[in-house]
Design a protein around this motif. Structure first.
Motif: not given
Length: 554
Positions: A205-228
């Motif tokens: 939120l604090t580093l985004s330059t606009d709403l679509m930048d925020l959305k693109a950043r949210v997409e890149r969040i790594v939430v975890g890893y697979t078994y591989d």
């Protein structure tokens, strides 16, 4: 003597639409939240001035229980610049309920150098933190639901990074087990809670330059890893749009005012000891586009918020500070010199000299960026002329000047000399030089921060941290900027080492990849992402009467 909240409650607050008009905002650019606060719309059709105002960064020495007053000086300086005839705006962070109900207190300044409405800002304000908490925990629910619904992404429950969050200090939630209660209640696994300000969504939120930048950043969040051991992102989960919808209003900066009616934008609130510790890029950029002088602050000391502002936020903001102000108090410096809190009101030149080494390290650290630096001495009534002179003499050794301020008692009138110095310094040529280059190796960045900013001998990686860096290199994450998660109380990673310790080592126990925010968090020492409450929380002293008048809120 009136308390901060009593001063705020007795103040004459102007309608927020008048503040907006004075700032250069039109009615259609504002979403009022009642009489005295509003959000600034993100309207791509609005054209702002291209020549940005002067940027003044306020930071400080390492904080102590004796108090530094960085936010108070920030507000007082902005009011002083306004008194000097300069069109000025403030950009601050939003307070978290954790410190408000815990020990540190709020973040609205104090005395006659405050932003108002003080109680609203320190409590629920415009709901930004609630939106962040809801968005973060929605993502956590979606993640656990994916496990429950057959785990189509092959996520390893032992390698999930995305914890839940709550905007209050609650040590009992640091480590929890979820999914208990049988097959209908999900997949049992270990989990935990961070405080909301430690959420990657707050950093985004604090580093985004606009709403679509925020959305693109949210997409890149790594939430975890697979078994591989392959990374799983929010894009893989398919809910970036839903998370962004929950943040569509939270991304809009909040407009309020100081007691002297200087416009103030308060937006975003990541802690500087576990995140980047700065208000939003949108808030600072808006202030720079509307005013001749934008006064902003970064959390905790220059070793944390100051460094992160300069090395993480500045490249995104596209504007370097024109002056850096380092706030110090004689009380805090004497505490760094070994004086007990109960003895701080007595003159002690010897202890002050020892404690000044902490200020010296910050002067060296900030001075190396090539930006003019000044020191603001936040004066207390017990300070003596001899002690004030000792600081000025010490600061002169570094080629800088120190100015005494009395903004708590006098507001902007108590920082006229500081404001004059800032105006003069901001007009000087500067040659901003970042601490490290983007393509530097992670270990080199870590050592550069530790040695140059903290005065450490070196950094030391745990076996886990070393293994993580090797894995990050395989994923192409190893060149990201570094956010040091470190105690705010010391230049070292040991909160008990006050002053300016020598020959110490910064111990990095692990890394947390935050791809949406765009950095790697290096967890050092025993720093925690979910604080606990003290023995006597501030909540014990807060009350409200039948007329809705709040007491005890500082």
């Amino acid at each position: 003597m009136q308390t901060d909240i009593e001063i705020a409650q007795a103040s004459d607050i102007e309608p927020i639409m008048k503040i907006a008009e004075n700032a250069g905002l039109q009615a259609h650019e504002i979403e009022p939240y009642g009489y005295d606060k509003a959000k600034i719309k993100l309207d791509p059709t609005v054209t702002r001035k291209s020549d940005l105002g002067k940027l003044i960064l306020v930071t400080s020495i390492n904080p102590t229980p004796a108090g530094e007053g960085k936010s108070t000086v920030t507000v007082g300086l902005a009011d002083a610049l306004s008194l000097a005839g300069k069109k000025t705006m403030i950009a601050l962070r939003e307070p978290s309920l954790g410190p408000v109900m815990g020990m540190k207190g709020g973040a609205t300044g104090g005395g006659y150098a405050q932003v108002v409405p003080m109680a609203d800002i320190n409590l629920h304000f415009t709901g930004d933190f609630h939106a962040l908490t809801s968005a973060h925990d929605t993502l956590a629910a979606i993640l656990d639901n994916s496990l429950h619904q057959g785990n189509p992404l092959n996520i390893d429950p032992r390698r999930i990074l995305w914890k839940r969050v709550l905007d209050i200090n609650d040590r009992a939630l640091r480590h929890v087990t979820v999914g208990l209660g049988g097959p209908t209640s999900g997949v049992p696994r270990e989990d935990g809670f961070d405080i909301t300000v430690a959420s990657e969504l707050m950093a985004i939120l604090t580093l985004s330059t606009d709403l679509m930048d925020l959305k693109a950043r949210v997409e890149r969040i790594v939430v975890g890893y697979t078994y591989d051991k392959a990374p799983v992102t929010v894009k893989d989960l398919g809910v970036a749009g839903a998370i962004t919808v929950l943040l569509k209003d939270a991304i809009k900066p909040n407009l309020v005012q100081t007691l002297a009616h200087t416009p103030a934008i308060i937006h975003g609130g990541p802690f500087a000891n576990i995140a980047q510790g700065t208000n939003s890029v949108l808030a600072t950029k808006t202030a720079l586009q509307l005013a001749d002088y934008a006064v902003t602050e970064a959390g905790f000391g220059a070793d944390l918020g100051g460094e992160k502002f300069l090395d993480v936020k500045v490249p995104i903001l596209g504007k370097t500070p024109d002056t850096i102000v380092i706030v110090a108090t004689i009380r805090a410096l004497k505490h760094h010199g070994g004086v007990l809190l109960s003895e701080l009101n007595h003159e002690n030149i010897a202890a002050l000299k020892t404690g000044l080494e902490n200020l010296g390290q910050h002067l060296t650290a900030m001075g190396r960026y090539g930006v003019p630096v000044v020191v603001a001495i936040n004066r207390f009534t017990a300070d003596t002329e001899a002690e004030l002179q000792e600081i000025q003499n010490y600061v002169h050794l570094f080629g800088f000047e120190a100015y005494t301020t009395e903004v708590w008692a006098k507001g902007g009138a108590g920082a006229e000399e500081l404001a004059a110095a800032v105006i003069e310094k901001a007009d000087q040529e500067s040659d901003f030089t970042p601490l490290y280059e983007p393509n530097d190796e992670a270990v080199d960045k870590l050592n550069n921060i530790a040695q140059t900013i903290y005065g450490a001998a070196k950094i030391e990686l745990s076996a886990k941290a070393s293994k993580q860096l090797a894995e990050f290199k395989q994923h192409g994450w190893d060149k990201l900027p570094i956010i040091m998660a470190k105690t705010q109380y010391s230049l070292s990673d040991d909160a008990k080492q006050l002053g300016a310790p020598k020959d110490f080592i910064i111990h990095v126990r692990e890394f947390v990849p935050k791809l949406g925010a765009g950095f790697l968090v290096a967890m050092t020492g025993s720093v925690l992402t979910m604080p606990g409450l003290p023995k006597h929380p501030a909540a014990f002293d807060i009350d409200i009467d039948e007329n809705g008048v709040i007491t005890g809120l500082f």
